[in-house]
Design an enzyme around this catalytic site. Structure first.
Site, mmCIF file in Angstrom:
data_model
loop_
_atom_site.group_PDB
_atom_site.id
_atom_site.type_symbol
_atom_site.label_atom_id
_atom_site.label_comp_id
_atom_site.label_asym_id
_atom_site.label_seq_id
_atom_site.Cartn_x
_atom_site.Cartn_y
_atom_site.Cartn_z
ATOM 1 N N HIS A 28 57.337 38.045 49.164
ATOM 2 C CA HIS A 28 57.149 37.192 47.988
ATOM 3 C C HIS A 28 57.871 37.827 46.808
ATOM 4 O O HIS A 28 57.832 39.044 46.611
ATOM 5 C CB HIS A 28 55.659 37.026 47.690
ATOM 6 N N CYS A 70 60.361 31.121 46.031
ATOM 7 C CA CYS A 70 60.013 32.165 45.054
ATOM 8 C C CYS A 70 61.216 33.050 44.756
ATOM 9 O O CYS A 70 61.340 33.582 43.652
ATOM 10 C CB CYS A 70 58.833 32.992 45.555
#
Length: 754
Positions: free
Chosen positions: A679, A109
């Site tokens: 994230h 990510c």
């Protein structure tokens, strides 16, 4: 169906001539993106990347087969398509160019976030979509990646902006990045800003228009005017570095260093690709602790205390005293880990040694107590709880011991240092969760077997030893680690003398142990000195009958636990001010003063001289010190439009063109979570529609501008307003580039080279 043509070339002809000839032979428009492959003797195909070299340099021979490949309408190359076949829905999909997700390959990510931000820099994306990069690929740069990073990034941009994909799989790009930067190999989580830094540098070197770099010496101002030195520095930079990355992202610093001894001033001008700005750091810290009162009726209390970040243990006690009314002088602080004291702190120790994840207990002790001084009237004794386990072999005298519960620090009057007195003191301290046996439970056995008359070892003495024996030990367990002691005498309540039936009236026995509570001190070296630790040893049956585990683990929350230390938001301009504030160099990074001829801790100040078309601002949220690592989740308020840098740029300004100093936001890389896990996502403004979207790996959704600002913002991308106006003018009717030729179905075509 594949087609084959034959053509003749000279060995001195360029590969580019072969490519143009193939395009003519197969009636492929020059606007179509094509590339050549050559079939070698082994039957495999090899890319002819550099079309500027001759056939001789490329080692092409007569009769070799050259294959021309045409990029598909969806931005992919036929040779790289790994899927067996796209569904009809996928083939017919037509969406907004640029609104395309990126598949997470496994902790990638961070890469997806950086790519989405960079993909939404308008002038850079146009540079790749209009194939201007093809003429600037630098295959010979020893600092570059042979054009492979630039080509891999171009493939991603063309696919994402083809409007024919909901999401794409960036596996080729990931492989290239790992090949040229080993730190990104595998599938560990990384930092999006670090990947961005590598990618910008790699694209720059792969697209550097300077084919042969000359040596350029950095010159100090030496008293010359700033304007003259800055122009010279930028010209020197461009003599070695000239690419679309420099055109788009590079600006110029003014760096001023002052020697603290001789006052020598050094002024240089240095290029930058992004600004890494610090966040204002709070000088306060919130710590959670458990307070254990001397009153056995009170449960431990959980407190949330605000203390100085660079404070001492005494500051922690003073903060707790305001909540409890207990004097700091009557507190002892310990780090409890796995049912034992990992460390018992001194008041003058730094709070920086305590991590947020540590379990800190603060014990109330008598005002006359000391764990280290024999001159005090009371002695503080560390107490552990242990449970006997069944025999592990045929020798029934062998028992295992297992720690449980929370340890205690108990104040004991020096004149009551006997085993029987300590037993009753501990029975009182444990009375909230230990039930005294009723008279029916007690045994009327012979009392002479109870160790009532023996003295407990003072600091320096040991279990079972005479109270008159001058022990060699002097307590000093500030580290929580005890060492040696003399072996106990036969009257010691050690493993070989655990209570028999005649002593059943005692719920537990006592034993001197080491600081870990895992072995008795009879095994220790007599020469070393340490404070004795005492273990309360429970028989499993007695523990089950008289020890209430639920009550023992109970605690209450003080009202302060509900309080949240509100972190005031900071403005982005404050971070930039901090960036340009004068600072003193650290010991690890001194400056060599040419006047003093030695390294000095000089003062340093950075100022902004010129700013780039696209300004990348990296918020330094991750803080690393010797003892701790933390992520700063401070909310940084940043404007979507009209970020004004005129007050920060020290170069004489053109007042007639204020748009040269104002910026609009175009993308944000977000980081959610902590240091070990997190994230990354992206907010980005589409260059064609002006609509903001939220990119979360392969998921893309529209958002409004008021959703963009958050505590997760990590890297900000700003576009200078004059550049935005110029790009809009180019896309107006009558100003656009000539229309692309009709779509051409990609097929593999080949020709023989004679």
């Amino acid at each position: 169906m594949d087609k084959t043509h034959t053509a003749e070339f000279s060995q001195t002809d360029s590969i580019d001539l072969v490519l143009r000839t193939a395009q003519d032979q197969f009636v492929v428009s020059p606007q179509e993106e094509t590339r050549l492959w050559v079939k070698n003797a082994e039957g495999s195909f090899e890319r002819l990347c550099n079309t500027r070299v001759s056939l001789r340099t490329a080692s092409l021979k007569s009769g070799q087969l050259v294959v021309m490949e045409t990029r598909s309408k969806d931005g992919t190359w036929p040779s790289q398509q790994t899927r067996a076949g796209a569904t009809k829905e996928e083939e017919e999909f037509h969406g907004q160019p640029g609104i395309c997700g990126l598949t997470n390959l496994g902790n990638t990510c961070f890469m997806n976030s950086a790519l989405q931000c960079l993909s939404n820099v308008p002038q850079l994306t146009e540079y790749f979509l209009k194939n201007r990069y093809l003429d600037e690929l630098n295959f010979c740069n020893p600092l570059g990646m042979k054009g492979e990073i630039a080509e891999a990034y171009a493939d991603l941009v063309k696919q994402a902006w083809s409007g024919r994909h909901r999401s794409i799989v960036p596996n080729v790009f990931k492989t290239k990045v790992g090949h040229f930067a080993s730190q990104f190999l595998g599938y560990q989580q990384h930092d999006s800003q670090e990947l961005l830094s590598f990618l910008l540098d790699g694209l720059h070197e792969d697209l550097n228009r300077v084919k042969k770099k000359e040596y350029v010496e950095q010159c100090d101002a030496a008293g010359r005017p700033d304007q003259e030195v800055a122009v010279e520095a930028w010209q020197n930079h461009k003599r070695r570095n000239d690419s679309v990355i420099v055109d788009t992202f590079h600006g110029l610093f003014k760096s001023t260093l002052v020697c603290p001894d001789c006052g020598n001033v050094s002024v240089t001008f240095d290029p930058f690709c992004y600004l890494s700005v610090p966040l204002p750091v709070s000088h306060k810290r919130v710590m959670e602790v458990f307070f254990v009162s001397m009153d056995p009726r009170r449960k431990p209390e959980q407190h949330r205390l605000v203390v100085p970040k660079k404070g001492k243990i005494s500051d922690l006690c003073m903060a707790l005293a305001k909540h409890t009314g207990v004097s700091p002088e009557r507190m002892m602080v310990a780090d409890v880990f796995s049912h034992r004291f990992y460390k018992i702190f001194q008041l003058d120790e730094s709070l920086s040694t305590i991590l947020d994840r540590d379990d800190i207990f603060i014990y109330e002790v008598s005002g006359r107590s000391s764990i280290t001084e024999n001159t005090r009237e009371d002695v503080v004794i560390p107490i552990y709880l242990r449970e006997r386990t069944p025999a592990r072999d045929y020798n029934s005298s062998y028992y295992g011991l297992m720690l449980f519960g929370h340890p205690l620090l108990v104040s004991v009057p020096r004149d009551r240092l006997s085993w029987d007195a300590l037993y009753h003191i501990l029975l009182y301290r444990l009375s909230r969760y230990v039930t005294r046996p009723s008279s029916d439970d007690e045994d009327d056995g012979d009392e002479k077997d109870v160790e009532g008359g023996k003295n407990i070892p003072k600091p320096g003495n040991v279990a079972g030893g005479s109270s008159q024996d001058p022990g060699p030990e002097q307590a000093g367990p500030s580290s929580g680690v005890a060492s040696g002691s003399r072996a106990p005498t036969d009257s010691s309540p050690g493993p070989s003398h655990w209570p028999q039936r005649t002593r059943r009236k005692h719920l537990f026995t006592l034993q001197t142990v080491n600081s870990n509570g895992t072995s008795d001190r009879s095994n220790f070296n007599e020469d070393t000195q340490a404070q004795p630790y005492i273990a309360i040893d429970w028989d499993p049956e007695m523990k089950k009958r008289y020890y209430d585990e639920v009550e023992a683990e109970g605690y209450v929350k003080h009202d302060c636990v509900g309080y949240v230390l509100k972190k005031a938001p900071v403005r982005l301009q404050e971070c930039i001010e901090l960036f340009t504030t004068m600072e003193t160099l650290e010991k690890e990074n001194p400056w060599y003063c040419p006047n003093c001829k030695q390294h000095q801790l000089a003062t340093k100040k950075l100022d902004l001289w010129t700013l780039p078309e696209t300004l990348i601002i990296h918020l330094k949220r991750f803080s690393y010190t010797k003892f701790s690592r933390e992520k700063l989740d401070t909310l940084v308020e940043f404007p979507i439009r009209d970020l004004d840098f005129s007050e920060f740029v020290i170069k004489p300004q053109d007042e007639s063109a204020p748009e040269l100093y104002k910026y609009d936001l175009i993308a944000v890389s977000n980081h959610y979570g902590g240091l070990r896990d997190g994230h990354y996502t992206t907010f980005a403004c589409n260059k064609d529609s002006g609509q903001w979207h939220y990119f979360d790996d392969n998921s893309v959704s529209p958002v409004t501008e008021n959703q963009i600002e958050s505590k997760a913002a990590y890297v900000l991308f700003y576009q200078r307003q004059d550049v935005a106006s110029r790009l809009k003018t180019k896309t107006q009717p009558g100003q656009s580039d000539p229309p692309a030729p009709p779509a051409y179905d990609p097929i593999s075509e080949s020709m023989d080279v004679n």
